[in-house]
Design a protein around this motif. Structure first.
Motif, PDB file in Angstrom:
ATOM      1  N   ILE A 111      81.199  24.708  55.190  1.00  0.00           N
ATOM      2  CA  ILE A 111      80.070  25.590  54.850  1.00  0.00           C
ATOM      3  C   ILE A 111      78.876  25.289  55.751  1.00  0.00           C
ATOM      4  O   ILE A 111      78.232  26.208  56.274  1.00  0.00           O
ATOM      5  CB  ILE A 111      79.699  25.448  53.357  1.00  0.00           C
ATOM      6  N   LEU A 112      78.572  24.025  55.962  1.00  0.00           N
ATOM      7  CA  LEU A 112      77.456  23.658  56.836  1.00  0.00           C
ATOM      8  C   LEU A 112      77.687  24.131  58.268  1.00  0.00           C
ATOM      9  O   LEU A 112      76.773  24.663  58.911  1.00  0.00           O
ATOM     10  CB  LEU A 112      77.235  22.143  56.822  1.00  0.00           C
ATOM     11  N   ASP A 144      86.166  18.681  54.829  1.00  0.00           N
ATOM     12  CA  ASP A 144      86.004  19.183  53.462  1.00  0.00           C
ATOM     13  C   ASP A 144      85.227  20.505  53.443  1.00  0.00           C
ATOM     14  O   ASP A 144      84.672  20.940  54.448  1.00  0.00           O
ATOM     15  CB  ASP A 144      85.357  18.119  52.568  1.00  0.00           C
ATOM     16  N   ASP A 145      85.206  21.140  52.277  1.00  0.00           N
ATOM     17  CA  ASP A 145      84.578  22.459  52.137  1.00  0.00           C
ATOM     18  C   ASP A 145      83.087  22.423  52.433  1.00  0.00           C
ATOM     19  O   ASP A 145      82.554  23.358  53.023  1.00  0.00           O
ATOM     20  CB  ASP A 145      84.829  23.017  50.730  1.00  0.00           C
ATOM     21  N   ASN A 146      82.390  21.376  52.016  1.00  0.00           N
ATOM     22  CA  ASN A 146      80.949  21.280  52.284  1.00  0.00           C
ATOM     23  C   ASN A 146      80.679  21.252  53.780  1.00  0.00           C
ATOM     24  O   ASN A 146      79.748  21.900  54.262  1.00  0.00           O
ATOM     25  CB  ASN A 146      80.353  20.041  51.618  1.00  0.00           C
ATOM     26  N   THR A 147      81.476  20.521  54.505  1.00  0.00           N
ATOM     27  CA  THR A 147      81.310  20.447  55.957  1.00  0.00           C
ATOM     28  C   THR A 147      81.581  21.812  56.582  1.00  0.00           C
ATOM     29  O   THR A 147      80.842  22.258  57.459  1.00  0.00           O
ATOM     30  CB  THR A 147      82.259  19.388  56.557  1.00  0.00           C
ATOM     31  N   LYS A 162      72.551  19.860  59.632  1.00  0.00           N
ATOM     32  CA  LYS A 162      71.522  20.382  58.726  1.00  0.00           C
ATOM     33  C   LYS A 162      70.186  20.510  59.450  1.00  0.00           C
ATOM     34  O   LYS A 162      69.477  21.512  59.287  1.00  0.00           O
ATOM     35  CB  LYS A 162      71.361  19.461  57.513  1.00  0.00           C
TER      36      LYS A 162
END
Length: 157
Positions: free
Chosen positions: A11-12, A6-9, A111
């Motif tokens: 970005i991270l 997904d996009d959050n992953t 993170k």
């Protein structure tokens, strides 16, 4: 990358990649600054020796020797700017970042690694600024060390 991420992953992972790139760039910059500072220190020692040698035939020996001494002080500051320091670089030993998949979440680990890099990036900048300040002091001293004998010679009848 896999479309199932997904996009959050994404970005991270990109943030982590960029933090590694920043650490690599800092290391390159620090090495270049160290080289510059050491070369400048060598130049200052040579200039100091020349001034000290010229002082024997100068009408104002003390002025020339003071200039040589100031250049040695500048060389010391330049050498301090290039001294070995603890510096954080990109990457890590596998044992430092080993992830036990049964006990940890991948994104949380990314993170944490990104936070680890961010902390080291800030610390590297602090160290680089300190060494830059030492080099700046060296440069100002060098200007004084060159200007002093010139002014003394101009003011000596």
């Amino acid at each position: 990358m896999n479309d199932s991420i997904d996009d959050n992953t994404r970005i991270l992972l990109e943030a982590y990649r960029l933090s590694e790139e920043r650490l690599k760039a800092q290391t390159s910059s620090a090495l270049a600054a160290d080289s510059r500072a050491m070369a400048f220190a060598g130049l200052l020692v040579a200039a100091s020796a020349i001034l000290a040698g010229l002082s024997t035939s100068s009408p104002n020996t003390d002025g020339m020797l003071w200039g040589a001494a100031i250049l040695i002080i500048a060389a010391i500051f330049s050498g301090l700017a290039a001294r070995p320091i603890d510096f954080y670089m990109a990457g890590a030993k596998a044992g430092d970042v080993y992830i036990d998949a049964s006990q940890s979440d991948f994104l949380e680990e990314i993170k944490q690694l990104s936070g680890f890099n961010d902390k080291h990036i800030v610390e590297n900048y602090r160290k680089m600024k300190h060494n830059n300040d030492l080099f700046r002091i060296s440069f100002v001293c060098a200007l004084l060390g060159v200007a002093w004998p010139i002014l003394v010679q101009l003011c000596t009848p």
